[in-house]
Design a protein around this motif. Sequence first.
Motif, short mmCIF file in Angstrom:
data_model
loop_
_atom_site.label_atom_id
_atom_site.label_comp_id
_atom_site.label_asym_id
_atom_site.label_seq_id
_atom_site.Cartn_x
_atom_site.Cartn_y
_atom_site.Cartn_z
N ILE A 80 53.34 12.72 30.66
CA ILE A 80 52.45 12.41 31.11
C ILE A 80 51.05 12.81 30.13
O ILE A 80 50.34 11.86 30.08
N ALA A 81 50.84 14.04 29.73
CA ALA A 81 49.94 14.66 28.83
C ALA A 81 49.78 13.56 27.69
O ALA A 81 48.63 13.03 27.30
N ALA A 107 61.55 18.46 34.37
CA ALA A 107 60.11 18.72 34.74
C ALA A 107 58.96 19.18 33.84
O ALA A 107 58.13 18.38 33.75
N ASN A 108 59.33 20.20 32.72
CA ASN A 108 58.66 20.20 31.85
C ASN A 108 58.36 19.11 30.94
O ASN A 108 57.30 18.93 30.71
N GLN A 162 55.94 16.64 32.44
CA GLN A 162 54.52 16.88 32.38
C GLN A 162 53.92 16.65 30.95
O GLN A 162 52.69 16.28 31.14
N SER A 163 54.65 17.05 30.17
CA SER A 163 54.02 16.86 28.51
C SER A 163 54.09 15.31 28.35
O SER A 163 53.22 15.05 27.65
#
Length: 385
Positions: free
Chosen positions: A171-172, A164-165, A168-169
């Motif tokens: 995507i950014a 999950a982490n 998110q990274s």
Amino acid sequence: MNELQAILEGFESSQKNGEITFLATVVKTQGSTYRRPGAKMLMTNTGRMIGTISAGCLENDVFEHTQQRMSDGEPIVVTYDHTASEDILWDFGLGCNGIVQVLIERLEKESTPNAIAFIQECFHQKHLGIIATVFAFEGAVKVKLGSRLLLYPDGKFITDIKEANLIQSLIADSQAAFANQKSRVSNYQLPLGNVEVFIEVIQPPTHTVIFGAGHDAVPVAQFAQALGWQVTVVDCRANEATRVRFPLPCDVILSRREIVQKQVFINAHTNAVVMTHNYLDDREILKMLLPSPARYIGILGPKVRTERLLEDLRSQGIVYNTEQLRRLHSPIGIDIGADTPEGIAIAIIAEIQAVLTNRSGNFLRNRNQPIHQYNESNSNLLLTT
């Protein structure tokens, strides 16, 4: 047709022929290399190859890896180190003092996420896309070689990554790649290990609109098509003979200056070349182009003629700001001393290419930075739970 378009067509034909298909992608380079990350080559089990990942030195060896090491269908990464003298013994001898890492995958039409289908969609819908692909990892991280995240312009994403982490990274960082339109390699430090990812920007084919259908526009269209660009020719004389002069794959629009703005779609990915040889046509076209989002606008003719065009527009109460005028190139083309239709066309296409890549168009021998100026320094990110 550009390389990616050829690969997409090659994949479709391979599926119809029942061939087993592999895709090789350069995912990371260090030092001097012939191709940059993102270069691709399609291979079939019958030995057909489309695209290149080197100057012709690595292709056969990469194909051999598909035959010898991929019977289980799992992706592999092959590293070619041309900084060592032994590469001459292995008959690679690129003459480039660099390191190339190549991801090799077996392609399945129904796989999810499907990179090939995603690229095809980006091309058909004419929008950018991001493919973030895992090509190396260490530790007990929840990823596999070849795991990826696909990001759409609206923020929608598809992924088979379980961390999950990391998602998110990615995507950014993928959204940042959308903004600057530059691919990159990133290294993520997770609590249970490290992951290296190639974040690739997928660009739809460059669209160039040529206003003017004279004989000097023909080589401009031909050279643009040779680079795989999509070409539209607009003839403001509405002459049917133009369709014969510019056969497919050119799109030909027969128009008049009074209605041209209703027939031509210009977006932020459009390059416009104005060469109608008609002052009144050029004035109407320029009136349409300057407030448009076109990223390049070039006008054939001397600078004094363009200044007069702009002055005429100002007399009509039309004033353009500095940003709009910054995209205007007049006289058109880079200074190579061209005086033939073919030479002028080369100068025009070279200038557009320089604008697209934010380069000056100067001699490479005067350049102190790497030719490709690819950012090889990985971003190292620490991700914690």
